[in-house]
Design an enzyme around this catalytic site. Sequence first.
Site, PDB file in Angstrom:
ATOM      1  N   ASP A  52       0.820  -1.205   0.000  1.00 12.27           N
ATOM      2  CA  ASP A  52       0.000   0.000   0.000  1.00 12.27           C
ATOM      3  C   ASP A  52       0.857   1.260   0.000  1.00 12.27           C
ATOM      4  O   ASP A  52       2.078   1.206   0.186  1.00 12.27           O
ATOM      5  CB  ASP A  52      -0.904   0.015   1.238  1.00 12.27           C
ATOM      6  CG  ASP A  52      -1.969  -1.064   1.201  1.00 12.27           C
ATOM      7  OD1 ASP A  52      -2.327  -1.513   0.098  1.00 12.27           O
ATOM      8  OD2 ASP A  52      -2.456  -1.451   2.286  1.00 12.27           O
ATOM      9  N   TYR A 111       6.659 -10.060   6.641  1.00 10.69           N
ATOM     10  CA  TYR A 111       6.609  -8.625   6.911  1.00 10.69           C
ATOM     11  C   TYR A 111       7.120  -8.334   8.319  1.00 10.69           C
ATOM     12  O   TYR A 111       6.996  -9.170   9.224  1.00 10.69           O
ATOM     13  CB  TYR A 111       5.170  -8.102   6.817  1.00 10.69           C
ATOM     14  CG  TYR A 111       4.626  -7.957   5.420  1.00 10.69           C
ATOM     15  CD1 TYR A 111       4.703  -6.742   4.745  1.00 10.69           C
ATOM     16  CD2 TYR A 111       4.012  -9.032   4.778  1.00 10.69           C
ATOM     17  CE1 TYR A 111       4.189  -6.607   3.459  1.00 10.69           C
ATOM     18  CE2 TYR A 111       3.496  -8.904   3.492  1.00 10.69           C
ATOM     19  CZ  TYR A 111       3.589  -7.686   2.847  1.00 10.69           C
ATOM     20  OH  TYR A 111       3.080  -7.558   1.572  1.00 10.69           O
TER      21      TYR A 111
END
Length: 246
Positions: A52, A111
Site C-alpha cells: 500500500d 513482513y
Amino acid sequence: MPRYKLIIEYDGTPYCGWQIQENGPSIQGALEDAAKAICGEAIRVRGAGRTDAGVHALAQVAHCDVPKQLPPGRLRDALNAHLRPQPIGVITAEIVPDDFEARFSAIKRHYVYRISNRRANLALAINRAWRVPRRLDSDAMHEAAQRLIGKHDFTTFRDTECQAKSPDKTLDQLDVIRDGDEIRIVTSARSFLHSQVRSMVGSLVWVGEGRWSADDLAAALAARSRSACGPVAPPDGLYLVKVDYE
C-alpha cells in the site's frame, strides 16, 4: 523472450503504493518507465506483494520479460541508473524459467512492523516507524498475538474494500519482539488480506496499552466484523522483508 526475477528495495513514502494508480506515482510505474527506457518498448513488471501507499520493502520480488537477453548484472545496473534519484533500488536480477511468477509462485511472504515506543520525536526514523509514546506491554502483545495464529476468517482485520474472494487466511507467524525502545512485529503467511497486517498491529497496540486483553483480541477475530477491529496502524512502519519460493 527471457524472464528476469528482480529483488527490489524501496522507501514507499512518496508513492501511492506498488500498483500503478491514476492518482499518483507508483513503484511499479517507476520500474516500468525505467525498463521502457532501456528496451525501447513497454515492459510489464509484476510484483509479489502489492504494498500500500507508504509501505516499504527490503526485498520485494518482481518479474519481467525483456525482448532481448541481457546479462543480469547489466540489466540491474541499467534499471538503477534510470531509477535515480528515486528511492528505489534493484538489488539483484537473474534469469528464471518462463513459468516463474513473482506473485503466484510465492509460497510465503514475510513482513516486519516497526514501532518506536518512546516519548521523544522521531528524527532518523521519520516515515519509517510508528511512534507510540505510551509504554507498551510487549509481552502481553506477544501472548495475545498467538490467538491469531492458524487458519481463520480474518474479516475483522481486512479493509472493507479488500477484493479477495475469501477472508480465510492461514497466519504462520505473529511475534512481538522488544529491543530497547523499538518493538518489532514479525509476521509470515502465504498471503495476506488488504490492510491485514496493519489492522492486526493496531489492535495489538491496544493490547499493549491495556485497553484490550488477549480475550478481547480473540473476540474481535471471532466477531468477523470490520467494526470490531482496533485502530489501523499507519503504513510508515511496515516493511516487506522477504518472499519465499520453492
